[in-house]
Design an enzyme around this catalytic site. Structure first.
Site, PDB file in Angstrom:
ATOM      1  N   GLN A  14       0.830  -1.204   0.000  1.00  0.00           N
ATOM      2  CA  GLN A  14       0.000   0.000   0.000  1.00  0.00           C
ATOM      3  C   GLN A  14       0.868   1.259   0.000  1.00  0.00           C
ATOM      4  O   GLN A  14       0.592   2.221  -0.710  1.00  0.00           O
ATOM      5  CB  GLN A  14      -0.930   0.002   1.215  1.00  0.00           C
ATOM      6  CG  GLN A  14      -2.196  -0.826   1.050  1.00  0.00           C
ATOM      7  CD  GLN A  14      -3.246  -0.156   0.170  1.00  0.00           C
ATOM      8  OE1 GLN A  14      -3.175   1.024  -0.146  1.00  0.00           O
ATOM      9  NE2 GLN A  14      -4.247  -0.931  -0.212  1.00  0.00           N
ATOM     10  N   HIS A  93      -6.734   2.694   7.874  1.00  0.00           N
ATOM     11  CA  HIS A  93      -7.815   1.968   8.546  1.00  0.00           C
ATOM     12  C   HIS A  93      -8.059   2.647   9.884  1.00  0.00           C
ATOM     13  O   HIS A  93      -7.164   3.290  10.443  1.00  0.00           O
ATOM     14  CB  HIS A  93      -7.463   0.490   8.769  1.00  0.00           C
ATOM     15  CG  HIS A  93      -7.418  -0.323   7.512  1.00  0.00           C
ATOM     16  ND1 HIS A  93      -8.529  -0.519   6.722  1.00  0.00           N
ATOM     17  CD2 HIS A  93      -6.400  -0.971   6.905  1.00  0.00           C
ATOM     18  CE1 HIS A  93      -8.193  -1.251   5.678  1.00  0.00           C
ATOM     19  NE2 HIS A  93      -6.909  -1.538   5.764  1.00  0.00           N
TER      20      HIS A  93
END
Length: 311
Positions: A14, A93
């Site tokens: 990511q 997140h």
């Protein structure tokens, strides 16, 4: 006054995708890693780097945490003496902010959620092809309009086209529950059990692979393209009848009770507490070994690689 733009802590899949997208959007990106990180030399090939133990973070306006969720608290603790008031800390997140109360531990910083709903390769592919990409966003722990403007600019520069405004908690609960209830359970293990049953009954492994693994993407693509109503209007009579027959047997009160229990564990914090003492590396090794020794892996390598999506 901040003199540097973006510091990304971590250099996994990511982080690489984010760094490339932001660099291509003309943002000044630095990668922050531990001095003993195996990724340090690789990051230096494309980006400026910073050794977390040796160099200051105080000049960076935007700090993006892209290490695993369970490392966020320890990473921030190690560098917290370098923080400046009103720095922006971004999370992909909501897990660590929700369960470890990081916004309360560091109240002078702005804690911002930018959670792309895409795997790393899609984050990069959708940016390069100007495709659509959704993200859950939250600025509930932001203290200034300036930080909210910086948040919006980062969302745009990452390539996000659809913003889903949520709380950190809602993103966390939704992400954890969907992974357990369907995404990483029913889909792959349902495909595996279905494959095994077809092969047991004499269907060729190649046919079983295509029907039970490859066609998952075809169904998912149709669901996203057409939506629920049109999807069920398009599938064949046999598929419609068979799906409804199986639904009545699979989605019974027992399964719904399991879903209730899974959500209760998330809501009560039990899932978080369990994760703190769990041997993740051992579980990962066991699961990978199980799949590596299953015929589905061999068939994927034999024919599946010819059928997989380009991105």
């Amino acid at each position: 006054m901040f003199t540097q733009d973006i510091l990304i802590i971590g250099y996994g899949a990511q982080a690489k995708a984010w760094a490339l997208n932001l660099k291509d959007s003309a943002r000044n990106v630095t990668i922050g890693l531990r001095k003993d990180s195996s990724s340090l030399a690789l990051a230096k090939e494309k980006f400026e780097t910073l050794v977390l133990e040796e160099e200051s973070l105080s000049e960076y306006q935007n700090i993006i945490l892209l290490t695993p969720d369970d490392q966020h608290a320890s990473v921030l603790e190690k560098v917290s003496n370098q923080f400046r008031e009103d720095q922006n800390i971004y999370y992909a997140h909501g897990f660590s902010v929700t369960y470890e109360k990081l916004a309360e531990k560091y109240p002078k910083q702005n804690h911002l959620l930018l959670a792309p709903k895409a795997i790393a390769s899609e984050v990069r592919f959708n940016y390069e092809t100007k495709g659509q990409m959704a993200a859950a966003i939250s600025s509930e722990f932001s203290h200034s309009e300036q930080s909210k403007k910086a948040h919006q600019q980062l969302i745009k520069d990452l390539g996000i086209t659809v913003e889903i405004a949520v709380s950190f908690k809602d993103e966390t609960y939704g992400d954890l529950f969907s992974e357990q209830s369907i995404l990483c359970s029913l889909i792959p293990y349902g495909a595996k059990a279905s494959f095994d049953k077809l092969v047991e009954k004499g269907i060729s492994p190649e046919m079983a692979y295509v029907e039970c693994w490859h066609e998952v993407k075809l169904i998912a693509d149709a669901m996203l393209k057409f939506g629920p109503k049109e999807f069920f209007g398009l599938i064949s009579p046999n598929a419609l009848m068979g799906g409804e027959k199986a639904r009545q047997q699979i989605f019974d009160a027992k399964l719904l009770k399991i879903y209730d229990d899974l959500y209760s564990d998330i809501e009560s914090g039990k899932f978080f507490q369990d994760s703190k003492v769990f041997d993740f590396q051992r579980l990962k090794s066991d699961v990978i070994n199980e799949w590596d020794n299953h015929p589905l892996q061999e068939l994927y390598e034999k024919i599946g690689t010819q059928l997989r999506p380009r991105n």
